[in-house]
Design an enzyme around this catalytic site. Structure first.
Site, PDB file in Angstrom:
ATOM      1  N   ASP A 206       0.860  -1.171   0.000  1.00 44.85           N
ATOM      2  CA  ASP A 206       0.000   0.000   0.000  1.00 44.85           C
ATOM      3  C   ASP A 206       0.906   1.234   0.000  1.00 44.85           C
ATOM      4  O   ASP A 206       2.131   1.137   0.157  1.00 44.85           O
ATOM      5  CB  ASP A 206      -0.989  -0.007   1.181  1.00 44.85           C
ATOM      6  CG  ASP A 206      -2.213   0.861   0.864  1.00 44.85           C
ATOM      7  OD1 ASP A 206      -2.163   1.631  -0.120  1.00 44.85           O
ATOM      8  OD2 ASP A 206      -3.226   0.786   1.587  1.00 44.85           O
TER       9      ASP A 206
HETATM   10  C1  BGC Z   1      -5.073   3.185   0.023  1.00 49.16           C
HETATM   11  C2  BGC Z   1      -5.272   2.086  -0.999  1.00 49.16           C
HETATM   12  C3  BGC Z   1      -5.135   2.645  -2.383  1.00 49.16           C
HETATM   13  C4  BGC Z   1      -3.799   3.317  -2.520  1.00 49.16           C
HETATM   14  C5  BGC Z   1      -3.531   3.870  -3.901  1.00 49.16           C
HETATM   15  C6  BGC Z   1      -3.825   3.999  -0.232  1.00 49.16           C
HETATM   16  O1  BGC Z   1      -3.771   5.123   0.572  1.00 49.16           O
HETATM   17  O2  BGC Z   1      -5.020   2.605   1.298  1.00 49.16           O
HETATM   18  O3  BGC Z   1      -6.502   1.475  -0.818  1.00 49.16           O
HETATM   19  O4  BGC Z   1      -5.283   1.620  -3.319  1.00 49.16           O
HETATM   20  O5  BGC Z   1      -3.731   4.384  -1.595  1.00 49.16           O
HETATM   21  O6  BGC Z   1      -4.325   4.939  -4.191  1.00 49.16           O
END
Ligand code: BGC
Length: 716
Positions: free
Chosen positions: A260
């Protein structure tokens, strides 16, 4: 493409850069010009920027083509970038938020919404979506419950499968790769506060939290994202037991594992990695493949390999997984894949997609209360459409892929399209959570007094649920109650339309509002869907998949809990000494899991099971007759629950094990049957193996989780 041969030609550094995902805009200009802004702070070898593997966030078809072209011109190896985006509940045409879609209990609908979102996204330059989010949730204080399918593992698995299949299909032109997230148990963040730690025993993890990730994998999901949280003290991004041992070795997942956002770096902040090098080591040991938006792999992997701490084989495996994904996406044949500027203009927000969005919003809405005021009649003399959410397009939900409020149908628009100028508008108050301004109430009350009926649009702002949008107070703001109370003084014919990304604690609202129709965050066609439901052009059939608490202090709250050694005996009594209960509020939720009303009524009869003993390998058939006894053709979601009475570890008071959504004409009766097999009784017990344990089971069939057992059988 012979990806092994390609790998053999790559230097160590070039391999490592394939594991890096930077923001798409980093690849937009010349090598030297790029990496301005936040990206510039991520110090790594910029000469290799154009060997990076993937790009985060879409920029539309035209720019995607330019950026990919620019990238390939500047790249030595000319391995195309993968373009990724959070396509969560639609792309530019937005469907209701995922918690809403789950309330439809319609897996085909979840599939179709994902499929159409994939179509819009793929032609606009996206190849991988970071969805579905299958984190099981029990605490509506957590802002991300809107992205989930709620508190039930069985439904969660069904929705996970349907959504993955919707996005990926047969990976044709209009499909995109899915990414199941956030592995694992991110939805159990302590106190419902985002990014918070999770501590849970392995039986709980395996029985309730892990099954939906596994279901997505069984459905063929191509990628997976690890979570921000630590699980029993270990951040997922570097959790070897979770990712290597369970995901890879036990479940056999060989797809790409993505971190993530900056979560490799966050291992340092968690206090789990000493520094960036240690973070890179721990992430690679856990078999993490792609590092999103932090740069510990580019900075330290080479050193770790030369020191012999990480093997070349480990690196090669990770890179091969990334190259295989690119090959499976067809990027080596066509780096632009399905991107098509003209087609994007034609298809995005087209009628077919809007029609599905409207239908999805109608199927997802949940009628929480109705004293008989609903449905409204189309020959109504006038309707006052009031409230902070009555005349705004900002009801499309948090993950919006650049959608605009002006593309969304407001409630006022929707109602006007049915009754024209007999719909009148006043705002009444603001939506901001901190707003206390009562100055607009008088005008709204004046309007309410003049009109026959009132539709009052209350709830939370669409961006008050979603990532990091957690709340300790789930009650509606006081100013909204003030508005409602003042309106009720002059007009009793009030229908509340509720807009929310999470269960709210609306005990006070339930006590005074004549009717409450929960629209969730309904997406692009929300206003039309609301109007159709209000005037019974469509009949509400959704059922909530997360319990609505009476007050915030009941959270976490979920139906499939344990009995405890001292369960409350008198359910409707608040104080019951020496039982597991509160002094000041009932244990039960305001609205239980699986609950939702219709304009029609139903009669459930002849509940039965075909035998009372099950030998291993056999099935039991449970059945029920459901009759539409009301005045509307409608749908009903019939639910089967089972309770395992004694286990090697304690078992929930009931668990959903089947559901069927049926359509019934006025007066029509249908028989619904459910198969109960050994698998539906199996769980991870004291020895952590999954099996159905012999013993007695109770069977429940009902219109919500608030139903009583009607039969018992024994597994021999
Ligand atoms: C979120 C994810 C997301 C990623 C990319 C993160 O802050 O937790 O769910 O896919 O950002 O945007």
């Amino acid at each position: 493409m012979d990806i092994q041969a390609l790998l053999n030609k790559m230097t160590v550094k070039e391999k490592i850069y394939q594991l890096l995902m930077m923001n798409t805009l980093a690849y937009a200009g010349k090598k030297e010009e790029n990496l301005t802004g936040p990206a510039a702070k991520l110090i790594f070898d910029k000469n290799y920027l154009f060997e990076s593997g993937s790009a985060l966030n879409s920029v539309g078809a035209r720019r995607m083509i330019d950026i990919q072209k620019n990238y390939l011109e500047n790249s030595k190896n000319k391995i195309p970038l993968i373009f990724t985006q959070d396509v969560i509940h639609g792309y530019r045409t937005l469907y209701p938020v995922n918690l809403a879609i789950a309330s439809s209990f319609d897996t085909k609908l979840a599939h179709d919404c994902a499929q159409m979102a994939a179509k819009e996204a793929s032609i606009d330059g996206v190849q991988v979506t970071f969805a579905p989010m299958v984190d099981l949730v029990r605490d509506p204080r957590w802002g991300r419950v809107m992205e989930s399918s709620g508190e039930d593992p069985y439904l969660n698995c069904k929705m996970a499968k349907a959504t993955v299949e919707g996005y990926q299909g047969d990976m044709g032109k209009y499909n995109i790769a899915a990414c199941v997230k956030h592995f694992a148990a991110y939805g159990a963040a302590e106190g419902g506060r985002d990014y918070n730690c999770v501590d849970m025993g392995e039986p709980t993890l395996r029985n309730y939290y892990l099954p939906a990730y596994k279901a997505a994998i069984d459905a063929g999901v191509m990628t997976l994202m690890t979570s921000f949280n630590s699980l029993n003290g270990v951040p997922s991004a570097g959790n070897k037991w979770l990712v290597k041992d369970i995901l890879r070795d036990e479940w056999g997942f060989d797809g790409v594992v993505i971190s993530d956002y900056a979560s490799f770096r966050e291992m340092i902040v968690h206090g789990y990695a000493e520094d960036g090098k240690d973070a890179a080591y721990k992430a690679m040991e856990a078999t993490g493949d792609i590092e999103m938006s932090s740069t510990n792999y580019p900075l330290y992997l080479e050193e770790l390999i030369s020191e012999g701490k990480i093997s070349m084989e480990q690196l090669d495996k990770a890179v091969l997984r990334v190259l295989k994904l690119k090959d499976d996406l067809g990027l080596f044949d066509n780096p632009y894949r399905s991107t098509d500027v003209e087609e994007a203009e034609k298809i995005i927000l087209c009628k077919e997609h809007r029609d599905l969005a409207r239908y999805a919003a109608e199927e997802s809405a949940v009628l929480l209360k109705n004293n008989g005021i609903l449905p409204l009649k189309e020959d109504v003399s006038s309707v006052a459409v009031i409230g902070p959410l009555a005349n705004t397009g900002e009801i499309f939900g948090n993950w919006h892929c650049g959608a605009k409020a002006e593309e969304t149908i407001t409630v006022l628009d929707g109602i006007k399209s049915i009754i024209g100028d007999r719909a009148k508008y006043a705002k009444g108050c603001d939506i901001e959570i901190t707003s206390t301004d009562e100055s607009q109430i008088a005008k709204a009350v004046k309007l309410a007094k003049k009109c026959e009926k009132v539709v009052l649009c209350l709830g939370e702002h669409q961006f008050d649920s979603g990532e990091s949008q957690c709340k300790a107070i789930l009650e509606l703001p006081e100013v909204q109650y003030k508005l409602l109370n003042e309106v009720l003084k002059v007009n009793k014919n009030v229908v509340v339309l509720l807009f929310t990304g999470r269960p709210l604690a609306i005990e006070r609202l339930d006590a005074i509002a004549p009717a409450i129709l929960n629209m969730w965050m309904p997406g692009t066609e929300g206003g039309n869907a609301a109007a159709n439901l209000l005037f019974a052009r469509s009949v509400p059939s959704g059922k909530i998949t997360m319990s609505f608490p009476r007050v915030s202090g009941q959270c976490p709250i979920y139906y499939n809990s344990y009995n405890t050694g001292r369960p409350k005996l008198q359910k409707d009594l608040v104080r019951e000494k020496y039982t597991s209960s509160y002094l000041d509020v009932l244990n039960s939720p305001l609205y239980p899991f699986g609950y939702g009303m219709s304009y029609s009524t139903f009669e459930y009869s002849d509940k039965a099971i075909d035998k009372t003993t099950m030998t291993r390998g056999e099935k039991i058939i449970a059945s029920v007759k459901v009759k539409n006894t009301g005045n509307y053709k409608c749908k009903e979601i019939v639910q089967l629950y089972i309770r395992d009475l004694v286990g090697s570890i304690v078992r929930p008071v009931k668990e959903l094990k089947g559901f069927e959504k049926i359509e019934l004409d006025i007066g029509e009766e249908k028989t619904v049957t459910f198969e109960i097999d050994e698998e539906s009784l199996a769980f991870y017990g004291a020895d952590l193996t999954k099996k159905a344990e012999s013993g007695k089971f109770q069977v429940f069939i009902g219109a919500s989780s608030d139903c009583e057992p009607f039969a018992e059988f024994e597994l021999k």
